[in-house]
Structures are given as structure tokens and as C-alpha cells.
Write an enzyme that holds these catalytic residues in place. Structure first.
Site, mmCIF file in Angstrom:
data_model
loop_
_atom_site.group_PDB
_atom_site.id
_atom_site.type_symbol
_atom_site.label_atom_id
_atom_site.label_comp_id
_atom_site.label_asym_id
_atom_site.label_seq_id
_atom_site.Cartn_x
_atom_site.Cartn_y
_atom_site.Cartn_z
ATOM 1 C CE LYS A 69 42.021 38.820 40.324
ATOM 2 N NZ LYS A 69 42.697 39.855 39.524
ATOM 3 C CB THR A 70 38.556 45.774 40.773
ATOM 4 O OG1 THR A 70 39.084 46.040 42.086
ATOM 5 C CG2 THR A 70 37.051 45.629 40.848
ATOM 6 C CG HIS A 71 43.816 44.322 37.882
ATOM 7 N ND1 HIS A 71 44.868 44.305 38.762
ATOM 8 C CD2 HIS A 71 43.704 43.049 37.433
ATOM 9 C CE1 HIS A 71 45.361 43.082 38.846
ATOM 10 N NE2 HIS A 71 44.667 42.292 38.055
ATOM 11 C CE LYS A 102 49.149 40.287 41.151
ATOM 12 N NZ LYS A 102 47.917 40.731 40.454
ATOM 13 C CG ASP A 105 57.412 51.359 47.618
ATOM 14 O OD1 ASP A 105 58.431 51.431 48.344
ATOM 15 O OD2 ASP A 105 57.306 51.965 46.539
ATOM 16 C CG ASN A 108 55.731 56.888 54.831
ATOM 17 O OD1 ASN A 108 54.841 57.243 55.599
ATOM 18 N ND2 ASN A 108 56.337 57.720 53.986
ATOM 19 C CB THR A 109 55.524 54.173 49.701
ATOM 20 O OG1 THR A 109 56.696 54.922 49.976
ATOM 21 C CG2 THR A 109 55.049 54.432 48.284
ATOM 22 C CE1 TYR A 233 43.851 30.979 33.144
ATOM 23 C CE2 TYR A 233 44.662 30.372 30.970
ATOM 24 C CZ TYR A 233 44.163 31.318 31.851
ATOM 25 O OH TYR A 233 43.989 32.610 31.415
HETATM 26 N N1 5IU Z 1 46.470 36.948 38.799
HETATM 27 C C1 5IU Z 1 46.996 35.857 38.168
HETATM 28 N N2 5IU Z 1 48.004 35.155 38.721
HETATM 29 C C2 5IU Z 1 48.531 35.488 39.922
HETATM 30 C C3 5IU Z 1 47.964 36.619 40.579
HETATM 31 C C4 5IU Z 1 46.958 37.315 40.003
HETATM 32 O O1 5IU Z 1 46.556 35.493 37.085
HETATM 33 O O2 5IU Z 1 49.429 34.812 40.418
HETATM 34 I I1 5IU Z 1 48.660 37.155 42.329
HETATM 35 C C5 5IU Z 1 45.367 37.735 38.242
HETATM 36 C C6 5IU Z 1 45.611 38.355 36.901
HETATM 37 C C7 5IU Z 1 44.224 38.382 36.325
HETATM 38 C C8 5IU Z 1 43.559 37.144 36.882
HETATM 39 O O3 5IU Z 1 43.536 39.514 36.864
HETATM 40 O O4 5IU Z 1 44.218 36.895 38.123
HETATM 41 C C9 5IU Z 1 43.617 35.912 36.012
HETATM 42 O O5 5IU Z 1 42.902 36.142 34.828
HETATM 43 P P1 5IU Z 1 42.656 34.994 33.697
HETATM 44 O O6 5IU Z 1 41.742 33.960 34.372
HETATM 45 O O7 5IU Z 1 42.001 35.745 32.602
HETATM 46 O O8 5IU Z 1 43.993 34.420 33.307
#
Ligand code: 5IU
Length: 280
Positions: A69-71, A102, A105, A108-109, A233
Site C-alpha cells: 500500500k502506497t501514498h 482516498k 470528489d 468528473n474530478t 490498533y
Molecule cells: N489508514 C489507516 N486507517 C484508516 C485508513 C487508512 O490507518 O482507516 I482508510 C492508513 C494510514 C497508514 C496505514 O497508511 O493505514 C496505517 O499505518 P500504521 O500501521 O503505521 O498506523
């Protein structure tokens, strides 16, 4: 009442192979099959801000994960070359890429945010996620683009039915509404984000969710109860027994000082909990 409850949760006994057969979205089918084949239900939240560290992490733990999973918007040195490298690593180690963008919007956007800009997420992410606050058109906007791609990448949309952060509004009636909408778009929907922070809420989502949908769960750690910044957690076992199909772990792994070792530890904890669940 207890009888109804048990019946509604029968899907917790289904194996990932059985769930793959019921799934209609290509990314959901692929993810269930991949988890069964690799025997891992671990997703890494790869929240480094340096692309080099991201690639190093992917190479180190690639064999232990199902999802990376990326950001991408937090990478200080984003480039399409690094994305190409990440794709190569994902093919080598057989994991899927989930861009945690996430979207929220109007359709279209969101269509433009998904396909254009510097990231071009539609070109490389198997999975992206959406808030359903704007309504169902947000899913169509993404799926209309995704289904036209002819590159063989299995794509899909994850709905944020719940969140792991303290005080979230994504619970109760909102969660139910998300499920109602997702059930009308089973080709597009891979599954849900279901919260690790509240196993009772997660159990409710799992009891009403279609068995071909994957529930991915952030807010999972072995040691900590929270991060002091709103994140809460659960343990891998609590999350999986409550209905999580894939545990998402970030700092528990990459913040540990030994990502390779911790990934194996979380992988085993998640997989043991899954075996316990289907054999219960
Ligand atoms: N994340 C959350 N909670 C959510 C959602 C996404 O923590 O409800 I939707 C993401 C944010 C981060 C990862 O990228 O999941 C959790 O990271 P930690 O395990 O370091 O808390």
C-alpha cells in the site's frame, strides 16, 4: 438472535479459494487467489517519504506480503521510473499495489485525479480506495477508466466503509449504506476498508458484506494500542477473527528497525488467525 448472528457470519469459515470463486471484481479475485497461493494475508502500509526506501522495503518484504500500500503523494522524489521499478518488484515477488488515495470528489474530478496529473495512478495501481460521501458516481468514474485498460492489470475499487481513527464518522448507518451501494457495483468493487480499532464494528461489517468482497484492515499492531495521534490498533488475531481478510500494517513493520523479521512475524500472526477462523 444468536442463531441469526452465526448464520450471517458463515462466510468467515470460507477459504480464500472459495471466496475467489465468488468474487466478480478482477482485483478481488486476484487478491483472494494470491493470498491462498502465497499463504499470506499481510498488506504493508509503506509510508516512507523517500522512493528509494520504498523500493528497498518492497524488495525486502515482497515475498511475505499480498499487498503493497502506497501514498505516492508523500514521496519527496516521486518519478515514473520509480513506479516502473516498483511494478517490476511486484511482478517478481507477486504482490498487488494499492494506492491509498482516498478519492472523495465528484465523478468528473475523480476521473482526472485517477488517470492524470504526475502520478497517473490508473496506469499502475491494482487497487484504489474511495469515500462514498459524494455518492455512487465516484465508483463509476474510476471503473469506467479502469475497465477500458487492456494491459491485463486486475483493477478495482475499495470502499472506505470504516476507518481506524478515533471519532470517525465512518461507522453504523454510514457503513451499512456503503455496503448497499457496493452491492450494486460488484464488478467494480474489490471490497472494503474495515476498521481494526473496533473489532465489534468490524464484525458487523463482515456479517453484512458479500463474500466475494475483501475486507482490508488498517489499525493493526502486535505491541501498541494507539499512536497518540488518533490511530487505534487491534492485534492481527483480533482483526482477522472479527472478519478482516487482509491486515494492513505500517509502523509495526517499517518502524521496527527490522522490517524483514517483523514482516514474517505479522505474516505468521495473520495467517495463523485465518486458519483458526476457517477451522473454528
Ligand atoms: N489508514 C489507516 N486507517 C484508516 C485508513 C487508512 O490507518 O482507516 I482508510 C492508513 C494510514 C497508514 C496505514 O497508511 O493505514 C496505517 O499505518 P500504521 O500501521 O503505521 O498506523
Amino acid at each position: 438472535m444468536p442463531v441469526i448472528y452465526i448464520l450471517m457470519n458463515e462466510q468467515l469459515k470460507l477459504t480464500y479459494e472459495e471466496r475467489a470463486m465468488r468474487a466478480t471484481n478482477p482485483a478481488a479475485k486476484k487478491l483472494f487467489s494470491l493470498m491462498a497461493q502465497k499463504q499470506t494475508n499481510l498488506a504493508i502500509a509503506a509510508d516512507h517519504t523517500d522512493a528509494n526506501e520504498i523500493l528497498e522495503l518492497a524488495e525486502t518484504i515482497g515475498d511475505d506480503i499480498a499487498v503493497f500500500k502506497t501514498h505516492v503523494d508523500i514521496w519527496k522524489n516521486f518519478s515514473q521510473d520509480d513506479i516502473k521499478e516498483l511494478i517490476a518488484i511486484s511482478k517478481k515477488h507477486n504482490f498487488m499495489i494499492f494506492e491509498d488515495r482516498k478519492f472523495a470528489d465528484i465523478g468528473n474530478t475523480v476521473g482526472m485525479q485517477y488517470s492524470s496529473g504526475i502520478y497517473k495512478i490508473a496506469d499502475w495501481a491494482h487497487i484504489v480506495n474511495v469515500h462514498l460521501v459524494p455518492g455512487p458516481a465516484i465508483v463509476d468514474a474510476i471503473w469506467n477508466i479502469a475497465k477500458e485498460k487492456k494491459d491485463g492489470l486486475e483493477r478495482g475499487v475499495v470502499v472506505l466503509a470504516q476507518m481506524s481513527s478515533e471519532g470517525t464518522f465512518a461507522c453504523g448507518e454510514y457503513t451499512k449504506k456503503c455496503v448497499e451501494i457496493a452491492n450494486t457495483k460488484k464488478d467494480a468493487i474489490t471490497g472494503y476498508i474495515g476498521t481494526g480499532s473496533d473489532p465489534a464494528e468490524l464484525r458487523k461489517l463482515s456479517s453484512i458484506s458479500f463474500e466475494g468482497h475483501v475486507i482490508l484492515t488498517p489499525g493493526v499492531q502486535l505491541e501498541s494500542k494507539g499512536d497518540g495521534r488518533g490511530q487505534k490498533y487491534a492485534t492481527p488475531e483480533d482483526a482477522v477473527l472479527a472478519g478482516s481478510d487482509a491486515i494492513i500494517v505500517g509502523r509495526g513493520i517499517y518502524g521496527s528497525g527490522n522490517s524483514g523479521e517483523m514482516a514474517k512475524k505479522y505474516r505468521n500472526a495473520g495467517w495463523d488467525a485465518y486458519l483458526k477462523r476457517i477451522r473454528a
